[in-house]
Scaffold this active site. Structure first.
Site, short mmCIF file in Angstrom:
data_model
loop_
_atom_site.label_atom_id
_atom_site.label_comp_id
_atom_site.label_asym_id
_atom_site.label_seq_id
_atom_site.Cartn_x
_atom_site.Cartn_y
_atom_site.Cartn_z
N ARG A 22 21.34 -50.79 18.72
CA ARG A 22 19.95 -51.19 18.48
C ARG A 22 19.78 -52.07 17.26
O ARG A 22 18.96 -52.99 17.27
CB ARG A 22 19.01 -49.98 18.50
CG ARG A 22 19.05 -49.01 17.41
CD ARG A 22 18.93 -47.59 17.88
NE ARG A 22 20.26 -47.15 18.25
CZ ARG A 22 20.56 -46.48 19.33
NH1 ARG A 22 19.63 -46.14 20.16
NH2 ARG A 22 21.80 -46.14 19.58
N THR A 23 20.53 -51.84 16.19
CA THR A 23 20.27 -52.62 14.97
C THR A 23 20.59 -54.11 15.19
O THR A 23 19.81 -54.98 14.84
CB THR A 23 21.08 -52.06 13.79
OG1 THR A 23 20.77 -50.67 13.66
CG2 THR A 23 20.74 -52.76 12.49
N LYS A 40 43.10 -61.91 12.93
CA LYS A 40 44.30 -62.62 12.48
C LYS A 40 44.53 -62.41 11.00
O LYS A 40 45.32 -63.11 10.38
CB LYS A 40 44.15 -64.12 12.77
CG LYS A 40 44.00 -64.46 14.23
CD LYS A 40 43.87 -65.97 14.39
CE LYS A 40 43.57 -66.36 15.83
NZ LYS A 40 43.16 -67.77 15.93
N ARG A 88 26.79 -55.52 8.59
CA ARG A 88 27.08 -54.08 8.69
C ARG A 88 28.58 -53.91 8.49
O ARG A 88 29.38 -54.64 9.07
CB ARG A 88 26.67 -53.54 10.05
CG ARG A 88 27.19 -52.13 10.29
CD ARG A 88 26.64 -51.51 11.53
NE ARG A 88 25.27 -51.06 11.33
CZ ARG A 88 24.62 -50.26 12.18
NH1 ARG A 88 25.21 -49.82 13.27
NH2 ARG A 88 23.38 -49.89 11.93
N HIS A 116 20.81 -48.05 4.56
CA HIS A 116 20.39 -48.73 5.79
C HIS A 116 18.90 -49.04 5.63
O HIS A 116 18.04 -48.41 6.24
CB HIS A 116 20.64 -47.79 6.97
CG HIS A 116 20.57 -48.42 8.32
ND1 HIS A 116 20.06 -49.69 8.54
CD2 HIS A 116 20.93 -47.94 9.54
CE1 HIS A 116 20.12 -49.95 9.84
NE2 HIS A 116 20.65 -48.91 10.46
C1 NCD Z 1 22.61 -45.20 12.60
C2 NCD Z 1 23.64 -45.99 11.85
O1 NCD Z 1 24.46 -46.68 12.44
O2 NCD Z 1 23.57 -45.90 10.64
N1 NCD Z 1 22.06 -45.79 13.70
C3 NCD Z 1 21.20 -46.86 13.57
O3 NCD Z 1 21.45 -47.83 12.91
N2 NCD Z 1 20.02 -46.78 14.21
C4 NCD Z 1 22.89 -43.78 12.68
C5 NCD Z 1 24.17 -43.30 13.33
O4 NCD Z 1 25.14 -44.02 13.49
O5 NCD Z 1 24.18 -42.11 13.67
#
Ligand code: NCD
Length: 310
Positions: free
Chosen positions: A57-58, A85, A107, A135
């Site tokens: 989703r992010t 690589k 991320r 986050h």
């Molecule tokens: C989370 C994450 O990746 O930090 N999910 C998200 O971004 N909505 C939580 C998780 O991985 O459980």
């Protein structure tokens, strides 16, 4: 946010900065209800998503947000890139930067990487999750969802339940909720709490049944097994027995209380399958609000104060 070019920690925003994002989000929610949800605000800008960790989703949410602002998007897929690589993070960032992008959404499984990226890059950097650390856009969309459903965040009692130790969502959420005046209680077995809670502005409990009837929001977390390096729980079944939001436990919630989850959910572990589909569970609203919140963040970082809609 106007003073900074990056969004690395939600703590950098403070209550005023969070309010600014939430107010702007209202405009984007309004725009999303029009027949044509796209506005030209970021035409000519390029937003890159650089995800070194899995995401559904992010990443989709940031890319949708960028497109709705008419920005160009580029997706950097680690599994098909020169990272395989042996290219270093620094060289990767400098390569992306040389293409003249405007924002990097990053991320990474290591805490602190977005700060490093911000030092190496001339673009705006947005932290989309760094290790166990932060986050920020998740916290912002959660504040927005609470405000939308409960009329505000100030004075609300929020229980964050589960694998606090490995959760960047818990950390950013706690910072944002308390900045806006909520009371936060962390609920988890001792093994899923960080070794030290010094400086965490939250109460702690190991007894979910005692906390549930007193809260306005129950915020459930996934057991982040991929981050556990040792056995911290006897079994998922025992975790569910003490900390899962079963139908029976959900029945003890106060009238009007809501259930939240950042996703991905493990139905049947931290949340009963049927509880996740109840109207008081606002999980899909969190996802919907995520797009508008990320539009607000991109607009504030890249919009140069111009109008949202031409
Ligand atoms: C989370 C994450 O990746 O930090 N999910 C998200 O971004 N909505 C939580 C998780 O991985 O459980």
């Amino acid at each position: 946010m106007t003073a900074t070019r990056n969004l690395l920690s939600v703590a950098d925003l403070g209550a005023d900065g969070i309010d600014e994002v939430l107010k702007l989000t209202d405009s984007f929610v309004e725009v999303s209800q029009r027949d044509i949800a796209r506005v030209p605000a970021l035409r000519g800008k390029t937003v890159v998503s650089l995800f070194y960790e899995d995401s559904t989703r992010t990443r989709l949410s940031f890319e949708t947000a960028a497109r709705r602002l008419s920005a160009d998007t580029m997706t950097f897929s680690v599994s098909t890139s020169s990272v395989k690589k042996g290219e270093s993070l620094k060289d990767t960032i400098q390569t992306i930067d040389a293409m003249g992008v405007d924002a990097i959404v990053v991320r990474h499984r290591c805490s602190g990487v977005p700060w490093q990226v911000a030092r190496w890059s001339t673009s705006a950097v947005i932290n989309a999750g760094d290790g166990w650390h932060e986050h920020p856009t998740q916290a912002l969309l959660d504040c927005y969802t609470i405000r939308q459903r409960l009329g505000g965040v100030a004075g609300k009692h929020i229980a964050i339940v589960g694998d606090i130790k490995h959760s960047r969502v818990a950390r950013s959420g706690m910072i944002a909720f308390t900045a806006l005046g909520a009371d936060v209680t962390l609920v988890a077995p001792h093994t899923l709490l960080p070794p030290s809670l010094d400086g965490w502005p939250a109460a702690v409990s190991t007894d979910l049944d005692a906390v549930l009837p007193k809260v306005d929001v129950v915020y459930l977390l996934r057991l982040q097994n991929e981050r556990m390096t040792e056995a911290l729980l006897p079994s998922a079944r025992e975790y569910t027995a003490r900390y899962g939001l079963t139908r029976a436990r959900a029945a003890t919630l106060a009238e009007g209380a809501i259930v939240m989850h950042p996703g991905p959910m493990n139905r049947g572990v931290e949340i009963a399958a049927e509880v996740a589909d109840e109207p008081y569970a606002v999980i899909t609203q969190q996802v919907a609000n995520g797009v508008a919140v990320r539009q607000a963040v991109l607009f504030l970082l890249l919009g140069a104060g111009g109008p949202i809609a031409a």
